[in-house]
Design an enzyme around this catalytic site. Structure first.
Site, PDB file in Angstrom:
ATOM      1  N   ASP A  35       0.811  -1.223   0.000  1.00  0.00           N
ATOM      2  CA  ASP A  35       0.000   0.000   0.000  1.00  0.00           C
ATOM      3  C   ASP A  35       0.843   1.271   0.000  1.00  0.00           C
ATOM      4  O   ASP A  35       0.454   2.292   0.573  1.00  0.00           O
ATOM      5  CB  ASP A  35      -0.969   0.025   1.203  1.00  0.00           C
ATOM      6  CG  ASP A  35      -1.791  -1.242   1.294  1.00  0.00           C
ATOM      7  OD1 ASP A  35      -2.254  -1.702   0.240  1.00  0.00           O
ATOM      8  OD2 ASP A  35      -1.940  -1.777   2.401  1.00  0.00           O
ATOM      9  N   GLN A  49       2.257  -5.939  -3.031  1.00  0.00           N
ATOM     10  CA  GLN A  49       2.623  -5.964  -1.602  1.00  0.00           C
ATOM     11  C   GLN A  49       3.972  -5.254  -1.379  1.00  0.00           C
ATOM     12  O   GLN A  49       4.281  -4.337  -2.111  1.00  0.00           O
ATOM     13  CB  GLN A  49       2.641  -7.410  -1.054  1.00  0.00           C
ATOM     14  CG  GLN A  49       1.272  -8.056  -0.963  1.00  0.00           C
ATOM     15  CD  GLN A  49       0.843  -8.749  -2.232  1.00  0.00           C
ATOM     16  OE1 GLN A  49       1.623  -9.401  -2.886  1.00  0.00           O
ATOM     17  NE2 GLN A  49      -0.417  -8.625  -2.585  1.00  0.00           N
ATOM     18  N   THR A  93      -8.440  -3.826  -1.249  1.00  0.00           N
ATOM     19  CA  THR A  93      -9.040  -5.121  -1.583  1.00  0.00           C
ATOM     20  C   THR A  93     -10.110  -5.521  -0.581  1.00  0.00           C
ATOM     21  O   THR A  93     -11.170  -6.009  -0.942  1.00  0.00           O
ATOM     22  CB  THR A  93      -7.931  -6.200  -1.643  1.00  0.00           C
ATOM     23  OG1 THR A  93      -7.035  -5.840  -2.677  1.00  0.00           O
ATOM     24  CG2 THR A  93      -8.491  -7.585  -1.928  1.00  0.00           C
ATOM     25  N   LYS A 140       2.098   2.103  -5.164  1.00  0.00           N
ATOM     26  CA  LYS A 140       2.801   1.599  -6.354  1.00  0.00           C
ATOM     27  C   LYS A 140       2.004   1.818  -7.633  1.00  0.00           C
ATOM     28  O   LYS A 140       2.548   2.190  -8.663  1.00  0.00           O
ATOM     29  CB  LYS A 140       3.108   0.092  -6.200  1.00  0.00           C
ATOM     30  CG  LYS A 140       4.079  -0.209  -5.078  1.00  0.00           C
ATOM     31  CD  LYS A 140       4.337  -1.693  -4.935  1.00  0.00           C
ATOM     32  CE  LYS A 140       3.158  -2.480  -4.404  1.00  0.00           C
ATOM     33  NZ  LYS A 140       2.763  -2.173  -3.032  1.00  0.00           N
TER      34      LYS A 140
HETATM   35  P1  IMP Z   1      -2.529 -12.885   1.887  1.00  0.00           P
HETATM   36  O1  IMP Z   1      -1.597 -12.310   0.904  1.00  0.00           O
HETATM   37  O2  IMP Z   1      -3.981 -12.678   1.543  1.00  0.00           O
HETATM   38  O3  IMP Z   1      -2.214 -14.317   2.215  1.00  0.00           O
HETATM   39  O4  IMP Z   1      -2.317 -12.073   3.266  1.00  0.00           O
HETATM   40  C1  IMP Z   1      -1.110 -12.177   4.025  1.00  0.00           C
HETATM   41  C2  IMP Z   1      -0.752 -10.833   4.649  1.00  0.00           C
HETATM   42  O5  IMP Z   1      -0.404  -9.912   3.616  1.00  0.00           O
HETATM   43  C3  IMP Z   1      -1.882 -10.174   5.422  1.00  0.00           C
HETATM   44  O6  IMP Z   1      -1.321  -9.449   6.504  1.00  0.00           O
HETATM   45  C4  IMP Z   1      -2.476  -9.187   4.411  1.00  0.00           C
HETATM   46  O7  IMP Z   1      -3.129  -8.104   5.037  1.00  0.00           O
HETATM   47  C5  IMP Z   1      -1.222  -8.745   3.707  1.00  0.00           C
HETATM   48  N1  IMP Z   1      -1.473  -8.273   2.333  1.00  0.00           N
HETATM   49  C6  IMP Z   1      -1.727  -9.020   1.239  1.00  0.00           C
HETATM   50  N2  IMP Z   1      -1.892  -8.242   0.150  1.00  0.00           N
HETATM   51  C7  IMP Z   1      -1.716  -6.976   0.564  1.00  0.00           C
HETATM   52  C8  IMP Z   1      -1.722  -5.713  -0.111  1.00  0.00           C
HETATM   53  O8  IMP Z   1      -1.906  -5.602  -1.328  1.00  0.00           O
HETATM   54  N3  IMP Z   1      -1.501  -4.624   0.663  1.00  0.00           N
HETATM   55  C9  IMP Z   1      -1.244  -4.704   2.002  1.00  0.00           C
HETATM   56  N4  IMP Z   1      -1.211  -5.857   2.669  1.00  0.00           N
HETATM   57  C10 IMP Z   1      -1.441  -6.992   1.961  1.00  0.00           C
END
Ligand code: IMP
Length: 389
Positions: free
Chosen positions: A15, A224, A300, A18
């Site tokens: 966040d 990410q 998201t 990007k």
């Molecule tokens: P996952 O990627 O859904 O498995 O989530 C794993 C961790 O990554 C969690 O803490 C999510 O909140 C974080 N996360 C995943 N995608 C994003 C993103 O695009 N922005 C910020 N945090 C993310």
């Protein structure tokens, strides 16, 4: 080789803005590529006041003639992809010959999302987006994952889905949702979805290396951020892929020898969504003020983001492991009205000062940020167009 082959990577917990920077820089590139993650990402782009959130297709798609590629390192939910293609088509953006997707990308199936939700219902949750990302990478590394290239032999694909579903039901016997799934229905649904998008798939590693030899400029867009990286992030509070620049090679088939720049994106303060340590997190009015002015809600999931000051120990670490050659600082305007601005320059751990980022999340949880405090600039930069100003 004079063409630019650059990686753009987030240097915090995602966040960082990007999407906006990719959109701004796109005119300097011919091709923009996503190399990891899936629809857990949310890249918000505002053009002429119209806000669009993209989860899978690179943000470069809004720049005319740019070719967008989704690499082998990503995990794709076909339904999310179809929705996004339709959204762009509705906006008059034709993706023919502009969007290419790797046949080697792994497919997120409905059971992956169910397992993500089951894992998240337990006590030691990560705070995932529940998009099925972790369970899909889990299958990939357990060597039973399903890729789009599996459509090259449908009978094998059908069998794989049946075996995988049977296996998952055996390890999650308590899940009625899994038991209600039927492998033939899953296959039929996937086949219908694939028939709508099959024209976009190919061996993108060949395509990208051809583009390189033709002299095209390529931007590899990470999702990410470094502190969510499966190797370098605050494990286990991470995403299951490699957002750092190294992931750009394994996630696309572009060799490390041709990458000649890494643009790191960093927000003027820090945010984090989900669980896990965050040394500079603010629990007071200042934190709330940053969240309010910065509109810090997940693109998201809509979840409120945790907010805190910029952490230079973490940033230095992210710069080193990414090999950052340029930095883009975003959202400094959010701090325009703050009387004081703090920067964390070191950590205190057990009465000692440290300036490295601990590997163990429980140690990171214990560190106390050491701040330098600066007087706020209390002015707006939004109309500043010269470097001296
Ligand atoms: P996952 O990627 O859904 O498995 O989530 C794993 C961790 O990554 C969690 O803490 C999510 O909140 C974080 N996360 C995943 N995608 C994003 C993103 O695009 N922005 C910020 N945090 C993310």
């Amino acid at each position: 080789m004079n063409n630019k082959i650059h990686v753009l990577a987030g240097l915090q917990w995602g966040d960082e803005g990007k999407g906006k920077i990719v959109d701004m820089l796109s005119k300097d590139y011919d091709v923009v590529v996503r190399y990891q993650g899936g629809a857990n990402a949310g890249h918000t782009i505002i053009i002429d006041g119209k806000k669009t959130v993209l989860h899978l297709i690179p943000s470069g798609i809004f720049t005319n003639n740019i070719i967008c590629v989704i690499g082998n390192g990503t995990v794709i939910d076909p339904k999310a992809l179809i929705d996004e293609i339709e959204l762009l088509n509705k906006d008059g953006i034709d993706l023919t010959d502009r969007l290419f997707i790797s046949k080697d990308a792994h497919i997120i199936l409905p059971y992956h999302k169910i397992i993500d939700a089951i894992n998240e219902s337990k006590n030691d949750k990560i705070g995932t987006t529940k998009k099925g990302i972790g369970p899909t990478y889990f299958d990939k590394y357990a060597r039973r994952g399903i890729k789009f290239s599996d459509f090259d032999d449908e009978s094998v694909l059908k069998d794989k889905i049946k075996k995988n579903l049977g296996y998952l039901i055996s390890i999650f016997p308590e899940s009625d949702e899994l038991k209600y799934l039927n492998s033939t229905d899953l296959f039929d649904e996937l086949k219908t979805q694939y028939s709508r998008i099959s024209s976009y798939f190919e061996q993108t590693h060949y395509l990208l290396n051809k583009f390189i030899s033709e002299g095209k400029n390529i931007l590899l867009e990470g999702a990410q951020g470094a502190l969510l990286d499966v190797d370098f992030g605050t494990y286990p509070y991470i995403t299951s892929s490699s957002p750092t620049s190294g992931g750009a090679c394994t996630g696309t088939g572009i060799p490390p020898t041709v990458i000649n720049g890494v643009i790191g994106i960093v927000k003027a303060y820090t945010t984090r969504v989900g669980e896990g340590p965050f040394p500079t997190e603010l629990f007071d009015e200042t934190g709330k003020e940053i969240a309010r002015i910065g509109v810090e809600f997940g693109a998201t999931t809509g979840r409120p983001r945790r907010c805190g000051w910029l952490d230079l120990v973490a940033l230095k670490y992210a710069v080193i492991i990414n090999g950052v050659t340029e930095i883009a600082l975003t959202k400094s305007d959010v701090l325009d009205t703050f009387k004081e601005i703090k920067l964390c320059t070191e950590y205190e751990l057990d009465n000692k000062i440290i300036n490295t980022f601990p590997s163990n999340p429980f140690v990171l949880q214990k560190v106390k940020p050491v701040y330098r405090t600066f007087k706020g600039w209390n002015t707006s930069f939004s109309n500043t167009s010269t470097y001296d100003n």
